[in-house]
Design a protein around this motif. Structure first.
Motif, PDB file in Angstrom:
ATOM      1  N   GLU A  22      31.328  36.257  25.124  1.00 33.67           N
ATOM      2  CA  GLU A  22      32.581  36.621  25.783  1.00 33.67           C
ATOM      3  C   GLU A  22      32.654  38.103  26.166  1.00 33.67           C
ATOM      4  O   GLU A  22      33.371  38.487  27.089  1.00 33.67           O
ATOM      5  CB  GLU A  22      33.676  36.309  24.758  1.00 33.67           C
ATOM      6  CG  GLU A  22      35.016  35.976  25.286  1.00 33.67           C
ATOM      7  CD  GLU A  22      35.955  35.817  24.104  1.00 33.67           C
ATOM      8  OE1 GLU A  22      35.509  35.514  22.979  1.00 33.67           O
ATOM      9  OE2 GLU A  22      37.160  36.018  24.333  1.00 33.67           O
ATOM     10  N   LYS A  77      35.845  50.750  32.408  1.00 26.97           N
ATOM     11  CA  LYS A  77      36.677  49.547  32.448  1.00 26.97           C
ATOM     12  C   LYS A  77      37.250  49.308  31.062  1.00 26.97           C
ATOM     13  O   LYS A  77      36.518  49.366  30.059  1.00 26.97           O
ATOM     14  CB  LYS A  77      35.856  48.349  32.924  1.00 26.97           C
ATOM     15  CG  LYS A  77      36.629  47.029  32.923  1.00 26.97           C
ATOM     16  CD  LYS A  77      36.350  46.201  31.691  1.00 26.97           C
ATOM     17  CE  LYS A  77      37.289  45.022  31.560  1.00 26.97           C
ATOM     18  NZ  LYS A  77      36.953  44.174  30.382  1.00 26.97           N
ATOM     19  N   SER A 107      38.590  36.599  32.772  1.00 24.33           N
ATOM     20  CA  SER A 107      37.799  37.704  32.213  1.00 24.33           C
ATOM     21  C   SER A 107      37.033  38.462  33.295  1.00 24.33           C
ATOM     22  O   SER A 107      36.046  39.138  33.011  1.00 24.33           O
ATOM     23  CB  SER A 107      36.807  37.218  31.151  1.00 24.33           C
ATOM     24  OG  SER A 107      37.506  36.560  30.143  1.00 24.33           O
ATOM     25  N   ASP A 133      35.519  42.711  34.230  1.00 21.23           N
ATOM     26  CA  ASP A 133      34.180  43.305  34.077  1.00 21.23           C
ATOM     27  C   ASP A 133      33.484  43.294  35.440  1.00 21.23           C
ATOM     28  O   ASP A 133      32.842  44.276  35.846  1.00 21.23           O
ATOM     29  CB  ASP A 133      33.308  42.480  33.108  1.00 21.23           C
ATOM     30  CG  ASP A 133      33.842  42.451  31.689  1.00 21.23           C
ATOM     31  OD1 ASP A 133      34.637  43.326  31.334  1.00 21.23           O
ATOM     32  OD2 ASP A 133      33.434  41.539  30.938  1.00 21.23           O
TER      33      ASP A 133
HETATM   34 MG    MG Z   1      36.558  40.418  28.672  1.00 21.13          MG
END
Ligand code: MG
Ligand code: ADP
Ligand code: ASP
Length: 476
Positions: free
Chosen positions: A265, A5, A207, A210
């Motif tokens: 993060e 990723k 985000s 992931d």
């Molecule tokens: Mg990220």
């Protein structure tokens, strides 16, 4: 089989995308499948454009359209130059931008941004990035195919943080992705997005690529998941704030999830869920420094490993001090205030109430602060009991949250009192505090301006530095 990723930080420029293509090409022998985020900054722009459209701000929408067009065309031009696929890629980028433009126009006509409309617009960044990464690989001689996760990851309709339906998703990934990998074609799959069973686009949360990668990894039963970012793994603190932070080389699934939940993060908190059941190892690696071994996350790390507490900081937050406007403060006043925000889909990052206080402290993101204040202070005679449902806001202040987290196997006990002592020595203003029942972590809410200095001071005083460089250097 390896699932890779690459986050937006690894896809910032044409040069960085070329480096990503090299990493993928070097992994050809591992039967790779790839999940990518949008190019850095893209999703923020898309969401800003959707919000601007709802407010009728045509100039802001046009500005976002130009920014997106210029960025993606420039990257495509640099990466593919005179390659025959270059023209096709430019045409595909225009096609996506035209469709995006039509979505934005309809939001402007409605004058309202629904959660569904938000996800439809926010998903365009990944549509553009997969097209660019796949074309870049092909023009370097690596067979690759861009795939949209809207055809692969089936979710419920909880727009903004959709929940995957794993059985249906597994079937689609096995049918559509596995054959490509087995025939030597590298699938390049959009992160962050999914779709309902009726094909309506959803997103998995900011985000969330992931998490997408973990879903793909679990559904392919792969041997390892590699998340490539811009730092050497998970460190004892954000290395952009604390230059001397140490890499935590080995973590258990539980420890990594704990750090992610406190807001580190570098890893989305939902990532570990899909891989834990199948025991798939996860490596966090640096695409700017691919030789580094990074952080390895497994079920049972080796017993002799080195482990330290970590300091996680979160910024861009506002503190709201909520009090009762009429009548005494009761527990019900607190639950009703929290329910008002929850009903509006506003996440409360932290809240605290002391024994003596006639109110609570709430921490929300800066973007949600004004809306939260409106929701809390507006009259709500319908709610029960009405006399306790009207709030006064005492102070609104920009804050940061700093958490000190002991990891099992290390100095867990006493970590909170050590952290208090260090902050006392530094003399920083602590605005609010929250602590888990176990004495193994503590979260301080401090003035936003003090965050860099405080994190560096805590890191040094708790003895977490790697001994290289200066911890007092202002890196913020
Ligand atoms: Mg990220
Ligand atoms: P990506 O675009 O690759 O998903 P993110 O910005 O989501 O990257 O995550 C990487 C960033 O996480 C780093 O640049 C760093 O600033 C930040 N970060 C915060 N806490 C930590 C930590 N404890 N260890 C490593 N990175 C951290
Ligand atoms: N592009 C999405 C975001 O910016 C998802 C991700 O980067 O993981 O939130």
């Amino acid at each position: 089989m390896i699932v890779h990723k690459f986050g937006g930080t690894s896809l910032g420029t044409a040069e960085r995308i070329a480096a990503v293509a090299e990493i993928i090409a070097a992994s050809r022998g591992d039967s790779p499948a790839v999940v990518v985020s949008a190019l850095s900054g893209t999703t923020d722009r898309l969401i800003a454009a959707a919000r601007a459209a709802a407010l009728g701000d045509v100039a802001a929408c046009q500005e976002a359209r130009s920014w997106l067009g210029e960025k993606h065309h420039a990257v495509a031009e640099t990466l593919l130059a005179s390659h025959p696929e270059c023209g096709e890629l430019h045409a595909l980028i225009e096609e996506h931008l035209d469709r995006l433009g039509r979505f934005i126009d309809s939001i402007a006509v409605l004058g309202e941004l629904t959660a569904r409309g938000h996800d439809a617009v926010a998903s365009f960044g990944e549509k553009l990035s997969v097209a660019i990464v796949a074309a870049t690989l092909r023009c370097r001689g690596v067979a690759a195919q861009a795939l949209s996760a809207t055809n692969l990851i089936v979710t419920n309709d909880q727009f903004g943080s959709a929940v995957p339906q794993m059985e249906a998703t597994r079937q689609r990934i096995q049918e559509q992705v596995r054959p490509l990998v087995e025939s030597g074609i590298v699938p390049i799959i959009t992160g962050y997005v999914g779709a309902t069973v009726d094909g309506i686009t959803t997103t998995l949360g900011r985000s969330g690529s992931d998490f997408s990668a973990a879903i793909v990894a679990a559904c392919l039963d792969c041997d390892e998941l590699r998340i490539w970012t811009d730092v050497d793994g998970i460190l004892t603190a954000d290395p952009n704030v604390v230059p001397t932070a140490r890499v935590l080389r080995e973590l258990s699934y539980k420890e990594a999830t704990r750090l992610a939940r406190f807001g580190a993060e570098v890893l989305h908190p939902r990532t570990i869920g899909p891989i834990i059941e199948r025991g798939i190892p996860l490596c966090i690696l640096n695409s700017f420094n691919p030789e580094d071994e990074g952080t390895r996350i497994v079920e049972a790390p080796s017993t002799g490993r080195a482990l330290w507490p970590a300091i996680v900081s979160a910024t861009g937050l506002q503190l709201l001090r909520v009090q009762s406007n009429n009548g005494p403060w009761r527990l019900r006043s607190a639950t009703a205030a929290l329910a008002r925000l929850d009903d509006a889909g506003i996440p409360v990052q932290m809240f605290s109430q002391s024994f003596s206080e006639q109110g609570i402290n709430l921490v929300v993101s800066e973007q949600d602060a004004a809306h939260s204040a409106r929701l809390l202070t507006q009259d709500s005679a319908n709610s029960s009991p009405p006399s306790h449902s009207v709030y006064a806001l005492d102070t609104i202040e920009q804050v940061a949250m700093v958490s000190v987290i002991g990891l099992p196997g290390d100095r867990v006990h006493g970590i909170a009192s050590q952290a208090f002592a260090v902050l006392g020595k530094q003399g920083v203003r602590v605005v609010a505090v929250a602590q888990e029942a176990a004495e193994d972590s503590v979260t301080f809410c401090i003035p936003a301006n003090d965050v860099g200095e405080t994190v560096r001071f805590l890191h040094r005083e708790l003895g977490l530095g790697n001994g290289k460089g200066s911890e007092t250097k202002d890196a913020s």
